[in-house]
Design a protein around this motif. Structure first.
Motif, short mmCIF file in Angstrom:
data_model
loop_
_atom_site.label_atom_id
_atom_site.label_comp_id
_atom_site.label_asym_id
_atom_site.label_seq_id
_atom_site.Cartn_x
_atom_site.Cartn_y
_atom_site.Cartn_z
N PRO A 276 32.82 33.21 20.19
CA PRO A 276 31.94 34.19 20.85
C PRO A 276 31.42 33.75 22.22
O PRO A 276 31.08 34.58 23.05
CB PRO A 276 30.78 34.33 19.84
N GLY A 277 31.37 32.45 22.47
CA GLY A 277 30.85 31.97 23.75
C GLY A 277 31.86 32.06 24.88
O GLY A 277 31.50 31.89 26.05
N ALA A 278 33.13 32.33 24.55
CA ALA A 278 34.19 32.33 25.57
C ALA A 278 34.34 33.70 26.21
O ALA A 278 35.42 34.29 26.22
CB ALA A 278 35.51 31.88 24.94
N VAL A 279 33.26 34.22 26.78
CA VAL A 279 33.29 35.56 27.36
C VAL A 279 33.98 35.54 28.73
O VAL A 279 34.77 36.42 29.05
CB VAL A 279 31.85 36.12 27.50
N SER A 280 33.68 34.51 29.54
CA SER A 280 34.20 34.46 30.91
C SER A 280 35.59 33.86 30.99
O SER A 280 36.42 34.30 31.78
CB SER A 280 33.26 33.67 31.81
N PHE A 281 35.87 32.84 30.15
CA PHE A 281 37.12 32.10 30.29
C PHE A 281 37.69 31.79 28.91
O PHE A 281 36.98 31.34 28.02
CB PHE A 281 36.87 30.79 31.05
N GLN A 282 39.00 32.06 28.76
CA GLN A 282 39.72 31.72 27.53
C GLN A 282 40.92 30.83 27.92
O GLN A 282 41.75 31.23 28.73
CB GLN A 282 40.22 32.96 26.80
N PRO A 283 41.01 29.62 27.35
CA PRO A 283 42.05 28.67 27.74
C PRO A 283 43.39 28.90 27.03
O PRO A 283 43.96 27.98 26.45
CB PRO A 283 41.43 27.33 27.33
N THR A 284 43.88 30.11 27.05
CA THR A 284 45.10 30.44 26.30
C THR A 284 46.15 31.05 27.23
O THR A 284 45.85 31.45 28.37
CB THR A 284 44.79 31.45 25.18
N LYS A 285 47.38 31.18 26.72
CA LYS A 285 48.45 31.82 27.49
C LYS A 285 48.24 33.31 27.64
O LYS A 285 48.76 33.93 28.59
CB LYS A 285 49.80 31.56 26.82
N THR A 286 47.50 33.90 26.72
CA THR A 286 47.28 35.34 26.77
C THR A 286 46.30 35.73 27.87
O THR A 286 46.41 36.79 28.47
CB THR A 286 46.76 35.84 25.41
N ALA A 287 45.31 34.86 28.13
CA ALA A 287 44.32 35.14 29.17
C ALA A 287 44.94 34.86 30.55
O ALA A 287 45.51 33.81 30.77
CB ALA A 287 43.09 34.27 28.96
N VAL A 288 44.82 35.84 31.45
CA VAL A 288 45.46 35.73 32.77
C VAL A 288 44.40 35.91 33.85
O VAL A 288 43.51 36.78 33.75
CB VAL A 288 46.56 36.81 32.94
N TYR A 289 44.51 35.10 34.91
CA TYR A 289 43.50 35.10 35.99
C TYR A 289 44.17 35.18 37.35
O TYR A 289 45.35 34.83 37.51
CB TYR A 289 42.63 33.84 35.91
N GLN A 290 43.38 35.61 38.34
CA GLN A 290 43.85 35.61 39.71
C GLN A 290 42.68 35.23 40.63
O GLN A 290 41.52 35.26 40.23
CB GLN A 290 44.39 36.98 40.11
N LEU A 291 43.02 34.86 41.86
CA LEU A 291 41.99 34.49 42.83
C LEU A 291 41.16 35.71 43.22
O LEU A 291 41.68 36.81 43.37
CB LEU A 291 42.63 33.93 44.10
N THR A 292 39.86 35.50 43.40
CA THR A 292 39.01 36.54 43.99
C THR A 292 39.12 36.41 45.51
O THR A 292 39.70 35.45 46.03
CB THR A 292 37.55 36.35 43.57
N VAL A 293 38.53 37.34 46.22
CA VAL A 293 38.48 37.26 47.69
C VAL A 293 37.75 35.99 48.10
O VAL A 293 38.17 35.25 48.99
CB VAL A 293 37.80 38.51 48.28
N LYS A 294 36.63 35.71 47.41
CA LYS A 294 35.85 34.51 47.72
C LYS A 294 36.66 33.25 47.40
O LYS A 294 36.65 32.29 48.18
CB LYS A 294 34.55 34.51 46.92
N GLY A 295 37.36 33.26 46.27
CA GLY A 295 38.18 32.11 45.91
C GLY A 295 39.27 31.86 46.93
O GLY A 295 39.55 30.71 47.28
N ARG A 296 39.88 32.94 47.43
CA ARG A 296 40.94 32.78 48.44
C ARG A 296 40.35 32.23 49.73
O ARG A 296 40.97 31.41 50.41
CB ARG A 296 41.62 34.12 48.68
N ASP A 297 39.13 32.67 50.08
CA ASP A 297 38.46 32.13 51.28
C ASP A 297 38.20 30.64 51.14
O ASP A 297 38.38 29.86 52.08
CB ASP A 297 37.12 32.86 51.52
N ILE A 298 37.77 30.23 49.94
CA ILE A 298 37.49 28.81 49.69
C ILE A 298 38.76 27.99 49.86
O ILE A 298 38.75 26.90 50.44
CB ILE A 298 36.92 28.62 48.26
N VAL A 299 39.88 28.52 49.36
CA VAL A 299 41.15 27.79 49.41
C VAL A 299 41.73 27.74 50.82
O VAL A 299 42.25 26.71 51.26
CB VAL A 299 42.16 28.43 48.44
N THR A 300 41.62 28.85 51.55
CA THR A 300 42.25 28.92 52.87
C THR A 300 41.32 28.50 54.00
O THR A 300 41.70 28.52 55.17
CB THR A 300 42.73 30.36 53.15
N GLY A 301 40.08 28.12 53.64
CA GLY A 301 39.15 27.68 54.67
C GLY A 301 38.47 28.81 55.36
O GLY A 301 38.15 28.75 56.56
#
Length: 437
Positions: free
Chosen positions: A213-238
């Motif tokens: 029940p505590g894994a609302v934001s993140f699930q460490p499985t193959k079924t859970a899929v994630y992508q970069l946010t706009v902010k995350g992409r800014d952090i990565v690209t400077g």
């Protein structure tokens, strides 16, 4: 200790303690080594359970890094260790831990540094197929620089998403390329990546969420899929990032008139920011002077514990409080033997007279309880003198090199170091200032 027959000579006594354990305990510890990704099956297959028969195990690149750091700190120089290290180590992200709880330091700045590493130092790690992106190959992150595996395109509920990665791949990268020792630590870090708006879910694992029940934001499985946010992409690209600025008083925004003493304030800023400390330590390791920061932080912890123990022993003298004094004295000898004793494994570059004063004090026999408290006061003062000397050395030599290193440009641009300026000479650091976190 001084040689009783010739006080000018120092005699070092080494005590070797051997111990044994039950087979079940040994198996349990080996399982922990496997879980922490220090060892792996030598046949190249992913194995999650440690077996004692029919299996051959080897160190992972992460395990070799951990071993190398341990041997360097303790002066272990056997040839088989150097031969093993020569086979290749990964670029391990060394994370700080709380000295009291051993929990990872996970402030926002540190998490952004780790996230940028996870996404890829040399660009995105794009795989041509979803199958390749979700594979369980043991060699995916062996260099520690390759980012998390991403599928170039992934179809979910009729929509096509680009550059996505699974929760499992995220957890695997954090386990293989950082000094994490438990999968639960990677789950917490993945959760913070989402909460800090660095990545977002495009598909959640409802089954896992129902069981956890505590894994609302993140699930460490193959079924859970994630992508970069706009902010995350800014952090990565400077990009814009957090736009953090200096918190020092009396700052200016011009480069003109920056006094040389401003490096002491820049170092203060680095030492007080967990993310900057992480990168600064990394830079010191590359320039072969990481021991300066390690000593500085160890003395910080020692001074805090020393003052507390002396206060307790003075206020309520008892066998228990004196045990605390003896424990702090043992901690002092640990620091002395690691950094200050002649020929120590991480010997510091400090003033000759100060080194002699330390040697004289630390090799003098400790007497009764009252004498021990007085001795601890003297040791504390000498350690702080050595700490101040190391602080000045890092400020004058290491800070400029760190700020010029292009590798850290993305992070350092969020800190307005150029605005730090001191009118005239920087004030001498007092002893109370030296005890910082």
């Amino acid at each position: 200790m001084p040689d009783p027959k010739d006080p000018s000579r120092i005699v070092t006594t080494t005590t070797t303690t051997t111990f044994s354990m039950a087979k079940d305990m040994a198996r349990s510890i080996c399982q922990r080594f496997l879980d922490a990704r220090f060892i792996e099956s030598a046949d190249g297959k992913m194995q999650q359970v440690y077996t004692m028969k029919g299996s051959v195990w080897q160190l992972t690149p992460k395990g070799v890094c951990v071993l190398d750091r341990f041997c360097s700190r303790n002066g272990i120089q056997q040839r088989q260790i150097s031969d093993l290290i020569a086979l290749g180590m990964s670029y391990l992200c060394i994370l700080e831990r709380d000295t009291q709880t051993d929990k990872l330091v996970m402030d926002r700045g540190t998490m952004e540094v780790i996230f940028r590493r996870m996404i890829g130092t040399n660009g995105l790690n794009i795989k041509s197929s979803v199958g390749a992106a979700d594979s369980d190959s043991l060699s995916d992150y062996r260099d520690g620089l390759t980012g998390v595996k991403m599928a170039s395109e992934r179809k979910i509920n009729g929509r096509t998403f680009k550059d996505t990665f699974t929760g499992k791949s995220c957890s695997d990268w954090l386990m293989d390329c950082c000094t994490t020792v438990d999968r639960r630590e990677t789950f917490e870090m993945g959760t913070l990546f989402v909460q800090y708006d660095l990545m977002e879910p495009v598909q959640q694992d409802r089954v896992y969420m129902a069981s956890q029940p505590g894994a609302v934001s993140f699930q460490p499985t193959k079924t859970a899929v994630y992508q970069l946010t706009v902010k995350g992409r800014d952090i990565v690209t400077g990009g814009t990032g957090r736009g953090r600025t200096s918190e020092s008083e009396g700052v200016v925004t011009s480069r003109t008139g920056i006094a040389r003493d401003s490096n002491t304030q820049r170092l203060d800023k680095i030492l007080n920011d967990a993310a900057l400390r992480l990168l600064f330590r990394e830079n010191l390791r590359e320039t072969h002077c990481e021991e300066n920061l390690s000593f500085y932080l160890d003395v910080d912890d020692f001074v805090k514990a020393c003052r507390s123990a002396i206060k307790q022993a003075t206020k309520t003298p008892s066998a228990t409080s004196m045990d605390g004094i003896k424990e702090i004295m043992a901690q002092a000898y640990g620091i002395y033997n690691a950094f200050l004793a002649p020929g120590s494994p991480c010997e510091l570059n400090i003033d000759h007279q100060l080194r002699n004063n330390l040697a004289t004090r630390m090799t003098k026999a400790v007497g009764q309880d009252v004498t021990m408290i007085d001795t601890l006061h003297e040791v504390n003062t000498l350690f702080e003198d050595a700490q101040n000397a190391v602080f000045k050395l890092m400020a004058s030599d290491s800070v400029p090199k760190f700020l010029r290193n292009a590798k850290y440009e993305h992070t350092l641009k969020n800190y307005d170091f150029d605005a730090i300026v001191v009118g005239g000479r920087a004030p001498e650091r007092s002893r109370s200032q030296s005890n910082r976190k």
